[in-house]
Design a protein around this motif. Structure first.
Motif, PDB file in Angstrom:
ATOM      1  N   ALA A  48       0.847  -1.192   0.000  1.00  0.00           N
ATOM      2  CA  ALA A  48       0.000   0.000   0.000  1.00  0.00           C
ATOM      3  C   ALA A  48       0.879   1.237   0.000  1.00  0.00           C
ATOM      4  CB  ALA A  48      -0.917   0.010   1.217  1.00  0.00           C
ATOM      5  N   THR A  49       0.428   2.265  -0.693  1.00  0.00           N
ATOM      6  CA  THR A  49       1.128   3.560  -0.716  1.00  0.00           C
ATOM      7  C   THR A  49       0.092   4.677  -0.650  1.00  0.00           C
ATOM      8  OG1 THR A  49       1.029   3.743  -3.127  1.00  0.00           O
ATOM      9  CG2 THR A  49       2.977   2.654  -2.197  1.00  0.00           C
ATOM     10  N   PRO A  50       0.510   5.882  -0.290  1.00  0.00           N
ATOM     11  CA  PRO A  50      -0.415   7.020  -0.350  1.00  0.00           C
ATOM     12  C   PRO A  50      -0.922   7.212  -1.781  1.00  0.00           C
ATOM     13  CG  PRO A  50       1.525   7.588   0.942  1.00  0.00           C
ATOM     14  CD  PRO A  50       1.817   6.275   0.278  1.00  0.00           C
ATOM     15  N   GLY A  51      -2.238   7.190  -1.929  1.00  0.00           N
ATOM     16  CA  GLY A  51      -2.826   7.386  -3.246  1.00  0.00           C
ATOM     17  C   GLY A  51      -2.704   6.196  -4.173  1.00  0.00           C
ATOM     18  N   GLY A  52      -2.078   5.110  -3.703  1.00  0.00           N
ATOM     19  CA  GLY A  52      -1.899   3.943  -4.544  1.00  0.00           C
ATOM     20  C   GLY A  52      -0.876   4.124  -5.645  1.00  0.00           C
ATOM     21  N   VAL A  53       0.032   5.100  -5.478  1.00  0.00           N
ATOM     22  CA  VAL A  53       1.057   5.322  -6.496  1.00  0.00           C
ATOM     23  C   VAL A  53       2.078   4.192  -6.456  1.00  0.00           C
ATOM     24  CG1 VAL A  53       0.784   7.830  -6.335  1.00  0.00           C
ATOM     25  CG2 VAL A  53       2.567   6.702  -5.008  1.00  0.00           C
ATOM     26  N   VAL A  54       2.641   3.873  -7.616  1.00  0.00           N
ATOM     27  CA  VAL A  54       3.681   2.849  -7.670  1.00  0.00           C
ATOM     28  C   VAL A  54       4.928   3.392  -6.972  1.00  0.00           C
ATOM     29  CG1 VAL A  54       5.170   1.496  -9.175  1.00  0.00           C
ATOM     30  CG2 VAL A  54       2.770   1.851  -9.788  1.00  0.00           C
ATOM     31  N   GLU A  82      11.162  -9.339  -8.872  1.00  0.00           N
ATOM     32  CA  GLU A  82      10.291 -10.430  -8.450  1.00  0.00           C
ATOM     33  C   GLU A  82       9.147  -9.956  -7.546  1.00  0.00           C
ATOM     34  OE1 GLU A  82      12.940 -13.102  -6.522  1.00  0.00           O
ATOM     35  OE2 GLU A  82      14.115 -13.518  -8.326  1.00  0.00           O
ATOM     36  N   MET A  83       9.278  -8.757  -6.992  1.00  0.00           N
ATOM     37  CA  MET A  83       8.240  -8.211  -6.114  1.00  0.00           C
ATOM     38  C   MET A  83       7.139  -7.586  -6.966  1.00  0.00           C
ATOM     39  SD  MET A  83      10.454  -6.581  -2.959  1.00  0.00           S
ATOM     40  CE  MET A  83       9.012  -5.974  -2.087  1.00  0.00           C
ATOM     41  N   THR A  84       6.337  -8.434  -7.576  1.00  0.00           N
ATOM     42  CA  THR A  84       5.292  -7.938  -8.482  1.00  0.00           C
ATOM     43  C   THR A  84       4.256  -7.089  -7.749  1.00  0.00           C
ATOM     44  OG1 THR A  84       4.100 -10.026  -8.187  1.00  0.00           O
ATOM     45  CG2 THR A  84       5.582  -9.853 -10.082  1.00  0.00           C
ATOM     46  N   GLU A  85       4.129  -7.292  -6.434  1.00  0.00           N
ATOM     47  CA  GLU A  85       3.171  -6.505  -5.649  1.00  0.00           C
ATOM     48  C   GLU A  85       3.476  -5.006  -5.701  1.00  0.00           C
ATOM     49  OE1 GLU A  85       3.629 -10.572  -3.717  1.00  0.00           O
ATOM     50  OE2 GLU A  85       4.956  -9.038  -4.545  1.00  0.00           O
ATOM     51  N   PRO A  89       0.066  -1.416  -6.179  1.00  0.00           N
ATOM     52  CA  PRO A  89      -0.238  -1.134  -4.776  1.00  0.00           C
ATOM     53  C   PRO A  89      -1.689  -0.707  -4.588  1.00  0.00           C
ATOM     54  CG  PRO A  89       0.973   0.687  -5.736  1.00  0.00           C
ATOM     55  CD  PRO A  89       0.931  -0.378  -6.785  1.00  0.00           C
ATOM     56  N   VAL A  90      -2.193  -0.964  -3.399  1.00  0.00           N
ATOM     57  CA  VAL A  90      -3.527  -0.478  -3.042  1.00  0.00           C
ATOM     58  C   VAL A  90      -3.385   0.918  -2.421  1.00  0.00           C
ATOM     59  CG1 VAL A  90      -4.358  -2.814  -2.682  1.00  0.00           C
ATOM     60  CG2 VAL A  90      -3.477  -1.509  -0.736  1.00  0.00           C
ATOM     61  N   LYS A  91      -4.505   1.622  -2.375  1.00  0.00           N
ATOM     62  CA  LYS A  91      -4.492   2.957  -1.767  1.00  0.00           C
ATOM     63  C   LYS A  91      -4.480   2.819  -0.246  1.00  0.00           C
ATOM     64  CE  LYS A  91      -6.948   5.222  -5.561  1.00  0.00           C
ATOM     65  NZ  LYS A  91      -8.173   5.974  -5.948  1.00  0.00           N
ATOM     66  N   LEU A  92      -3.562   3.511   0.377  1.00  0.00           N
ATOM     67  CA  LEU A  92      -3.419   3.442   1.829  1.00  0.00           C
ATOM     68  C   LEU A  92      -4.715   3.809   2.533  1.00  0.00           C
ATOM     69  CD1 LEU A  92      -1.510   2.941   4.188  1.00  0.00           C
ATOM     70  CD2 LEU A  92      -0.653   5.261   3.928  1.00  0.00           C
ATOM     71  N   ALA A  93      -5.435   4.785   2.008  1.00  0.00           N
ATOM     72  CA  ALA A  93      -6.677   5.247   2.635  1.00  0.00           C
ATOM     73  C   ALA A  93      -7.768   4.187   2.613  1.00  0.00           C
ATOM     74  CB  ALA A  93      -7.176   6.513   1.937  1.00  0.00           C
ATOM     75  N   GLU A  94      -7.632   3.181   1.738  1.00  0.00           N
ATOM     76  CA  GLU A  94      -8.669   2.161   1.592  1.00  0.00           C
ATOM     77  C   GLU A  94      -8.321   0.855   2.310  1.00  0.00           C
ATOM     78  OE1 GLU A  94      -9.361   1.766  -2.596  1.00  0.00           O
ATOM     79  OE2 GLU A  94     -10.079   3.831  -2.806  1.00  0.00           O
ATOM     80  N   VAL A  95      -7.206   0.836   3.020  1.00  0.00           N
ATOM     81  CA  VAL A  95      -6.769  -0.376   3.720  1.00  0.00           C
ATOM     82  C   VAL A  95      -7.692  -0.680   4.894  1.00  0.00           C
ATOM     83  CG1 VAL A  95      -4.968  -1.279   5.247  1.00  0.00           C
ATOM     84  CG2 VAL A  95      -4.348  -0.258   3.048  1.00  0.00           C
ATOM     85  N   ASP A  96      -8.069  -1.953   5.021  1.00  0.00           N
ATOM     86  CA  ASP A  96      -8.832  -2.434   6.166  1.00  0.00           C
ATOM     87  C   ASP A  96      -7.896  -3.313   6.995  1.00  0.00           C
ATOM     88  OD1 ASP A  96     -10.504  -3.601   8.023  1.00  0.00           O
ATOM     89  OD2 ASP A  96     -12.069  -4.124   6.583  1.00  0.00           O
TER      90      ASP A  96
END
Length: 231
Positions: A48-54, A82-85, A89-96
C-alpha cells in the motif's frame, strides 16, 4: 498463511532545508529482505502507498557499495523485479486492518517526505498498535510514527522504545546538516524513546507488539522477529 501489509512511501524526493529535492524513495534492502523472508515462510504480501502510487526505489540503494559489491547489487535488483506486488499497490486510505495479520514499514528517506505527515498512515499505525497485531518498522520508516497522533494530541507511540535511523548515521551519510529535521530528534520530541546503537550495525528493539530496526542492516533481524510474532 497470513496476509502482511507493506506500507511504502510514495515520495520520489526528500525536500531539504534549502528547498533542494534530494532524489529518494524506499530503500531496496529494507523491502527485499523482509519480503523474501515472509514469502519463504508462506505468507502473502500486499503493498500500500499514499494514493496507490507505484513506489519508487531509491536508486542509491541499488549501488554496489550498499550491496556488498556488484553481485549483491544485481541480486537486489532481481529481487525487486520479483516483487510484483510493487507494481499494483492499493491505496493506503482504503486499507482495512482486519484483512491483515501484521503491518510492515520499510524506510528510505521517502517516509520523511510523505508518511511523516500522512493522516491515513497515522490512523493505520495507531489502529495496528492498539490491535496488538505485530507492527514492524525499520530505518527511516519510523518517520511515519510522527503522524500517529491521538485525539488528545499525544503521539500514539509516546513511551515506546524504538530503534530508528540515528543523528550520527544521518551525519555520516552526509545529509544531516542539510535536513529540515532529523528523525531521532523529532521522535524524541514526540515522547518516543529512541535507543541508539553503533552506526550501521544491526540493532533491533522490541516493545510489546512493536518491532523496530535502526538501519538497513537491521532489516533481517526485524524480519526474523516479525516471523516469530506471526508463528
Amino acid at each position: 498463511m497470513s496476509k502482511i501489509l507493506f506500507v511504502l512511501t510514495g515520495a520520489t524526493h526528500w525536500t531539504l532545508a534549502d528547498g533542494t529535492r534530494h532524489p529518494t524513495g524506499f530503500w531496496a534492502e529494507e523491502a527485499v529482505v523482509p519480503y523474501r523472508a515472509l514469502k519463504a515462510a508462506g505468507h502473502e504480501v500486499v503493498v500500500a502507498t499514499p494514493g496507490g502510487v507505484v513506489p519508487a526505489v531509491d536508486r542509491a540503494s541499488l549501488a554496489p557499495e550498499f550491496n556488498g559489491g556488484q553481485e549483491g547489487a544485481d541480486r537486489t535488483a532481481r529481487a525487486l523485479e520479483e516483487m510484483t506486488e510493487l507494481r499494483e499497490p492499493v491505496k493506503l486510505a482504503e486499507v482495512d486492518l482486519d484483512d491483515f495479520a501484521a503491518v510492515f514499514y520499510p524506510g528510505g528517506h521517502g517516509p520523511m517526505e510523505d508518511l511523516a505527515v500522512d493522516a491515513d498512515s497515522g490512523r493505520l499505525l495507531t489502529a495496528t498498535l492498539d490491535s496488538g497485531k505485530p507492527l514492524a518498522v525499520v530505518c527511516h520508516g519510523p518517520a511515519a510514527l510522527l503522524a500517529a497522533v491521538r485525539a488528545d494530541g499525544s503521539n500514539a507511540f509516546a513511551g515506546y522504545r524504538v530503534a530508528a535511523f540515528t543523528n550520527e548515521e544521518e551525519t555520516q551519510g552526509g545529509l544531516a546538516d542539510r535536513a529540515r529535521w532529523l528523525l531521532q530528534d523529532r521522535l524524541t520530541e514526540a515522547g518516543v524513546e529512541v535507543q541508539v546503537a553503533e552506526p550501521w550495525a544491526p540493532h533491533l528493539v522490541v516493545d510489546r507488539n512493536l518491532v523496530t530496526g535502526q538501519n538497513p542492516a537491521s532489516s533481517a533481524p526485524v524480519a526474523e522477529e516479525l516471523l516469530k510474532k506471526l508463528s
